[in-house]
Write a protein that holds these residues in place. Structure first.
Motif, mmCIF file in Angstrom:
data_model
loop_
_atom_site.group_PDB
_atom_site.id
_atom_site.type_symbol
_atom_site.label_atom_id
_atom_site.label_comp_id
_atom_site.label_asym_id
_atom_site.label_seq_id
_atom_site.Cartn_x
_atom_site.Cartn_y
_atom_site.Cartn_z
ATOM 1 N N PHE A 100 30.263 6.870 -12.881
ATOM 2 C CA PHE A 100 29.133 7.794 -12.887
ATOM 3 C C PHE A 100 29.293 8.769 -14.043
ATOM 4 O O PHE A 100 30.399 8.980 -14.547
ATOM 5 N N ASN A 101 28.181 9.353 -14.480
ATOM 6 C CA ASN A 101 28.201 10.057 -15.764
ATOM 7 C C ASN A 101 28.471 11.552 -15.684
ATOM 8 O O ASN A 101 28.495 12.223 -16.706
ATOM 9 N N ASP A 102 28.701 12.105 -14.499
ATOM 10 C CA ASP A 102 29.037 13.520 -14.398
ATOM 11 C C ASP A 102 30.361 13.794 -15.117
ATOM 12 O O ASP A 102 31.296 12.982 -15.065
ATOM 13 N N VAL A 103 30.451 14.945 -15.770
ATOM 14 C CA VAL A 103 31.696 15.364 -16.406
ATOM 15 C C VAL A 103 32.579 16.026 -15.356
ATOM 16 O O VAL A 103 32.175 16.978 -14.692
ATOM 17 N N GLU B 189 35.698 15.610 -4.886
ATOM 18 C CA GLU B 189 34.593 15.296 -3.975
ATOM 19 C C GLU B 189 33.700 14.198 -4.546
ATOM 20 O O GLU B 189 33.317 13.252 -3.845
ATOM 21 N N GLN B 190 33.370 14.308 -5.825
ATOM 22 C CA GLN B 190 32.502 13.321 -6.450
ATOM 23 C C GLN B 190 33.175 11.956 -6.543
ATOM 24 O O GLN B 190 32.544 10.918 -6.317
ATOM 25 N N LEU B 191 34.440 11.938 -6.881
ATOM 26 C CA LEU B 191 35.164 10.668 -6.960
ATOM 27 C C LEU B 191 35.220 9.988 -5.592
ATOM 28 O O LEU B 191 34.982 8.788 -5.466
ATOM 29 N N VAL B 192 35.531 10.761 -4.552
ATOM 30 C CA VAL B 192 35.607 10.191 -3.208
ATOM 31 C C VAL B 192 34.233 9.722 -2.744
ATOM 32 O O VAL B 192 34.094 8.647 -2.148
ATOM 33 N N ARG B 193 33.206 10.511 -3.017
ATOM 34 C CA ARG B 193 31.845 10.143 -2.613
ATOM 35 C C ARG B 193 31.426 8.809 -3.232
ATOM 36 O O ARG B 193 30.683 8.034 -2.622
ATOM 37 N N ASN B 194 31.888 8.543 -4.420
ATOM 38 C CA ASN B 194 31.520 7.306 -5.120
ATOM 39 C C ASN B 194 32.493 6.150 -4.854
ATOM 40 O O ASN B 194 32.355 5.085 -5.461
ATOM 41 N N SER B 195 33.460 6.363 -3.975
ATOM 42 C CA SER B 195 34.505 5.357 -3.779
ATOM 43 C C SER B 195 34.274 4.454 -2.575
ATOM 44 O O SER B 195 35.127 3.597 -2.282
ATOM 45 N N ASP C 263 37.060 -0.144 -5.458
ATOM 46 C CA ASP C 263 38.496 -0.049 -5.719
ATOM 47 C C ASP C 263 38.854 0.895 -6.861
ATOM 48 O O ASP C 263 40.000 1.332 -6.962
ATOM 49 N N PHE C 264 37.885 1.190 -7.727
ATOM 50 C CA PHE C 264 38.172 1.971 -8.943
ATOM 51 C C PHE C 264 36.940 2.788 -9.296
ATOM 52 O O PHE C 264 35.838 2.245 -9.420
ATOM 53 N N VAL C 265 37.128 4.099 -9.451
ATOM 54 C CA VAL C 265 36.014 5.001 -9.767
ATOM 55 C C VAL C 265 36.370 5.812 -11.005
ATOM 56 O O VAL C 265 37.510 6.270 -11.164
ATOM 57 N N MET C 266 35.383 6.023 -11.867
ATOM 58 C CA MET C 266 35.608 6.744 -13.123
ATOM 59 C C MET C 266 34.384 7.587 -13.451
ATOM 60 O O MET C 266 33.252 7.191 -13.181
#
Length: 237
Positions: free
Chosen positions: A201-204, A101-107, A111-114
């Motif tokens: 983003f810095n969430d683990v 969910e967090q990866l998609v929200r930030n996408s 093109d690339f999320v980490m």
């Protein structure tokens, strides 16, 4: 925010931890996922565990190959993928409930999320937390701050990242099968050659299990020249 996301898991003799790994994926808060497990010639009961969960959850697909290594297993998973985005999980690791969910929200428009990760030292029973430095901008701006993502090695493996399948397929990005070390970094760096923008983003969101803490950060010190050469040949050219 409802695009389909593939979760690709290569599996080789992971029966001790595979239950926890799969449970962490099927319990994701983001439900529109396909779970692709590639059994890489396991000789333990990993395949039985995979079949057990596949019978309960129709989002799970699996395929067995002869033991060929993690690169071929992941590439096989990519061929099976029907989603627009993909993440990778190793079969002895776990992901937090809202990682996808967090990866998609930030996408959005990226093109690339980490994100960040934890390493669980199984010998000492200690967690080490690595919060990824926050960033949102162009790939050129990202390259100017690249050292922040190499030690610790946020960038050099495929896990806790979201990739765009269209970019992977358009540019035929694959895990190399002719090298035994550095194939993960090679995949990520090749992918980054073809992106326009990046968000961190810095969430683990990911939990690595390590018994012997010969982690990527330790190996990076030994092989840093090769890594720098590889980076230079990819995204700094």
């Amino acid at each position: 925010m409802n695009e389909k996301v593939a979760v690709i898991i290569p599996v080789y003799n992971s029966s001790n931890f595979l239950d926890e790994c799969i449970k962490s994926i099927i319990s994701q808060t983001y439900k529109n996922i396909e779970i692709i497990l590639i059994n890489d010639g396991s000789t333990d009961n990993s395949l039985d565990i995979i079949k057990k969960y596949a019978a309960k959850d129709n989002r799970i697909r699996y395929y067995s190959i002869k033991n060929s290594g993690v690169s071929i297993a992941r590439n096989t998973g990519l061929k099976m993928c029907t989603s627009s985005k993909v993440i990778f999980v190793d079969s002895d690791d776990m992901i937090v409930p809202n990682l996808v969910e967090q990866l998609v929200r930030n996408s959005q428009n990226v093109d690339f999320v980490m994100c960040g990760y934890e390493v669980y030292d199984m010998k000492k029973e200690i967690y080490y937390k690595y919060s990824c430095p926050m960033f949102s901008g162009s790939i050129k701006e990202f390259c100017n701050q690249l050292i922040d993502y190499l030690i610790p090695p946020y960038l050099l493996g495929p896990c806790f990242k979201l990739f765009d399948i269209n970019i992977i397929k358009r540019w035929d990005v694959k895990f190399p099968t002719d090298i035994s070390y550095g194939e993960d970094a090679e995949f990520v760096l090749t992918y980054l050659e073809h992106v326009k923008n990046v968000r961190c983003f810095n969430d683990v969101g990911y939990i690595y299990r390590q018994y012997n803490l010969d982690t990527l950060s330790t190996r990076f010190i030994k092989d840093k020249m090769n890594i720098y050469i590889s980076i230079n040949s990819h995204i700094l050219k």
